[in-house]
Design a protein around this motif. Structure first.
Motif, PDB file in Angstrom:
ATOM      1  N   ALA A 221      31.828  39.854  39.864  1.00 51.24           N
ATOM      2  CA  ALA A 221      31.020  40.152  41.049  1.00 51.24           C
ATOM      3  C   ALA A 221      31.563  41.342  41.825  1.00 51.24           C
ATOM      4  O   ALA A 221      30.932  41.791  42.787  1.00 51.24           O
ATOM      5  CB  ALA A 221      30.953  38.923  41.949  1.00 51.24           C
ATOM      6  N   GLY A 222      32.739  41.856  41.430  1.00 47.34           N
ATOM      7  CA  GLY A 222      33.279  43.059  42.052  1.00 47.34           C
ATOM      8  C   GLY A 222      34.457  42.855  42.979  1.00 47.34           C
ATOM      9  O   GLY A 222      34.944  43.822  43.563  1.00 47.34           O
ATOM     10  N   SER A 223      34.962  41.601  43.109  1.00 45.90           N
ATOM     11  CA  SER A 223      36.058  41.331  44.043  1.00 45.90           C
ATOM     12  C   SER A 223      37.079  40.396  43.420  1.00 45.90           C
ATOM     13  O   SER A 223      37.020  39.171  43.613  1.00 45.90           O
ATOM     14  CB  SER A 223      35.519  40.718  45.342  1.00 45.90           C
ATOM     15  OG  SER A 223      34.595  41.573  45.970  1.00 45.90           O
ATOM     16  N   PRO A 224      38.061  40.911  42.653  1.00 44.69           N
ATOM     17  CA  PRO A 224      39.085  40.043  42.068  1.00 44.69           C
ATOM     18  C   PRO A 224      39.900  39.344  43.146  1.00 44.69           C
ATOM     19  O   PRO A 224      40.042  39.844  44.269  1.00 44.69           O
ATOM     20  CB  PRO A 224      39.942  41.022  41.257  1.00 44.69           C
ATOM     21  CG  PRO A 224      39.698  42.361  41.875  1.00 44.69           C
ATOM     22  CD  PRO A 224      38.289  42.340  42.365  1.00 44.69           C
ATOM     23  N   ALA A 309      32.715  52.705  38.839  1.00 50.21           N
ATOM     24  CA  ALA A 309      33.965  52.181  38.290  1.00 50.21           C
ATOM     25  C   ALA A 309      33.857  50.670  38.134  1.00 50.21           C
ATOM     26  O   ALA A 309      32.942  50.027  38.657  1.00 50.21           O
ATOM     27  CB  ALA A 309      35.129  52.547  39.202  1.00 50.21           C
ATOM     28  N   HIS A 310      34.805  50.095  37.420  1.00 52.91           N
ATOM     29  CA  HIS A 310      34.875  48.642  37.308  1.00 52.91           C
ATOM     30  C   HIS A 310      36.222  48.170  37.831  1.00 52.91           C
ATOM     31  O   HIS A 310      37.217  48.895  37.777  1.00 52.91           O
ATOM     32  CB  HIS A 310      34.653  48.178  35.867  1.00 52.91           C
ATOM     33  CG  HIS A 310      35.643  48.700  34.877  1.00 52.91           C
ATOM     34  ND1 HIS A 310      35.505  49.926  34.231  1.00 52.91           N
ATOM     35  CD2 HIS A 310      36.812  48.179  34.418  1.00 52.91           C
ATOM     36  CE1 HIS A 310      36.516  50.121  33.425  1.00 52.91           C
ATOM     37  NE2 HIS A 310      37.336  49.091  33.521  1.00 52.91           N
ATOM     38  N   VAL A 311      36.241  46.951  38.345  1.00 57.11           N
ATOM     39  CA  VAL A 311      37.458  46.400  38.930  1.00 57.11           C
ATOM     40  C   VAL A 311      38.244  45.661  37.858  1.00 57.11           C
ATOM     41  O   VAL A 311      37.756  45.411  36.750  1.00 57.11           O
ATOM     42  CB  VAL A 311      37.144  45.462  40.120  1.00 57.11           C
ATOM     43  CG1 VAL A 311      36.393  46.210  41.205  1.00 57.11           C
ATOM     44  CG2 VAL A 311      36.342  44.244  39.641  1.00 57.11           C
ATOM     45  N   ILE A 312      39.477  45.296  38.183  1.00 54.70           N
ATOM     46  CA  ILE A 312      40.333  44.577  37.245  1.00 54.70           C
ATOM     47  C   ILE A 312      39.737  43.202  36.955  1.00 54.70           C
ATOM     48  O   ILE A 312      39.473  42.416  37.866  1.00 54.70           O
ATOM     49  CB  ILE A 312      41.755  44.437  37.820  1.00 54.70           C
ATOM     50  CG1 ILE A 312      42.435  45.808  37.858  1.00 54.70           C
ATOM     51  CG2 ILE A 312      42.585  43.457  36.989  1.00 54.70           C
ATOM     52  CD1 ILE A 312      43.815  45.798  38.477  1.00 54.70           C
ATOM     53  N   GLY A 313      39.506  42.941  35.680  1.00 59.06           N
ATOM     54  CA  GLY A 313      38.984  41.649  35.254  1.00 59.06           C
ATOM     55  C   GLY A 313      37.486  41.573  35.117  1.00 59.06           C
ATOM     56  O   GLY A 313      36.954  40.543  34.688  1.00 59.06           O
ATOM     57  N   GLN A 314      36.775  42.638  35.463  1.00 60.60           N
ATOM     58  CA  GLN A 314      35.309  42.613  35.397  1.00 60.60           C
ATOM     59  C   GLN A 314      34.832  42.525  33.953  1.00 60.60           C
ATOM     60  O   GLN A 314      35.349  43.216  33.070  1.00 60.60           O
ATOM     61  CB  GLN A 314      34.730  43.855  36.068  1.00 60.60           C
ATOM     62  CG  GLN A 314      33.211  43.870  36.150  1.00 60.60           C
ATOM     63  CD  GLN A 314      32.702  45.035  36.984  1.00 60.60           C
ATOM     64  OE1 GLN A 314      33.416  45.572  37.812  1.00 60.60           O
ATOM     65  NE2 GLN A 314      31.463  45.425  36.757  1.00 60.60           N
ATOM     66  N   SER A 315      33.848  41.695  33.699  1.00 59.49           N
ATOM     67  CA  SER A 315      33.359  41.470  32.345  1.00 59.49           C
ATOM     68  C   SER A 315      32.949  42.772  31.676  1.00 59.49           C
ATOM     69  O   SER A 315      32.235  43.592  32.262  1.00 59.49           O
ATOM     70  CB  SER A 315      32.167  40.507  32.364  1.00 59.49           C
ATOM     71  OG  SER A 315      31.586  40.406  31.073  1.00 59.49           O
TER      72      SER A 315
END
Length: 347
Positions: A221-224, A309-315
């Protein structure tokens, strides 16, 4: 190593000229390379070419927050500095915060191969500490192994773009080699790695692993979730800090997990500093646990992410599965973005 360590872009005052020359040579069909690839198994990413203009997600710089006021779209991390004004030992001023492209992380199966350096084979001398070459040394259905190379890449400083040079947390101003996993015996030996991350022993239990499901959902969802520091979302477990991992998905998922493990390992050794937060506006503190929300990534090679960009852990189903390609996909480069809070001192 010294020859490669001195291979860098021109210093402050000339980078725009160098970039313009690179663009012109690219359009002319003569894109420069640092060196010709020694074999087809080590391709060039053409890092120093017109790709510096076309393959960078320039919109990922935003939002820029000045004195607490955000400019442009995008998300400000929850842990970013909250104060509008600041005071440091060198003076007082107002806070500035933004997403800063700071590092290139290169992942490869082939030890010594550097696509970032034009497809060069790094001259490492003795191969005593180089470990395995990757999947070929294991059952390819069970285990994956990636080496990583870290490069300083302060793009805003290199291009003389809107970033105060005093707001440079680590003092790096050029492209340079920072770390090579081939020379790190802990990267391919879990027993040695345990002595750098002993907390892995009490995190290896069903309850801790089940909690990672929440991080996977939040990251997609964008918020690790920073408090679940042992989780890397849908990519897997952040521990141990080694290049060995289950071969359970695509190359983008595997390389992403290897990249964030390398980030966590360098934080543990004090070689990566936290640049986000009220206590980081004057001087970036050493933080032994990686704060996931302070980082995001974009793939640069083989297929760049140029829109977001994508965050850490994003599918990887939201950004990466289409970037699984044979051949060049065995070598992947990520641009690491970090949120930087800084105190702009009045002069």
């Amino acid at each position: 190593m010294s020859a490669l360590a001195n291979t860098r872009l021109p210093g402050h005052g000339r980078p725009l000229l160098s970039l313009w020359l690179g663009v012109c040579l690219t359009l002319a069909g003569t894109t420069p390379r640092l060196s010709q690839a020694a074999d087809p198994g080590c391709p060039s990413a053409d890092l120093f070419s017109g790709k510096l203009m076309t393959d960078i997600c320039w919109a990922c710089l935003f939002p820029v927050r000045i004195a607490g006021l955000p400019i442009g779209g995008g998300q400000v991390p929850a842990g970013a500095a909250t104060s509008a004004f600041c005071g440091c030992a060198t003076g007082a001023g107002f806070t500035i915060g933004m997403w800063e492209p700071a590092r290139i992380i290169e992942l490869t199966h082939a030890p010594g191969c550097s696509a970032a350096l034009g497809g060069s084979r790094l001259p490492m001398g003795s191969r005593r500490l180089i470990g395995t070459e990757g999947k070929s040394a294991y059952d390819s259905t069970d285990i994956a192994f990636w080496h990583y190379h870290w490069y300083s890449f302060p793009l805003l400083i290199l291009l003389d773009l809107f970033w105060d040079r005093k707001c440079n947390a680590d003092g790096l101003t050029d492209f340079d080699i920072l770390y090579l996993s081939e020379l790190d015996p802990t990267w391919n030996n879990g027993e040695l790695a345990f002595f750098t991350n002993p907390e892995a022993a009490w995190l290896a239990n069903p309850v801790a692993q089940a909690a990672c499901l929440a991080d996977a959902t939040a990251a997609t969802a964008g918020s690790p979730i920073d408090s679940l520091f042992w989780c890397a979302g849908t990519w897997g477990n952040l521990y141990p800090f080694t290049g060995v991992q289950p071969n359970l998905g695509s190359d983008p998922r595997e390389t992403s997990l290897a990249a964030v493990r390398s980030l966590a390992a360098l934080h543990r050794r004090g070689m990566a500093r936290r640049t986000m937060g009220n206590d980081a506006v004057c001087k970036a503190p050493i933080d032994f646990f990686v704060k996931k929300s302070a980082y995001k990534l974009t793939m640069f090679y083989p297929l760049p992410e140029t829109q977001k960009a994508h965050v850490i852990g994003q599918s990887t189903f939201t950004w990466g599965e289409s970037r699984t390609i044979p051949g060049p996909g065995e070598h992947q480069l990520y641009l690491l973005w970090r949120w930087s809070d800084c105190c702009a001192i009045y002069e």
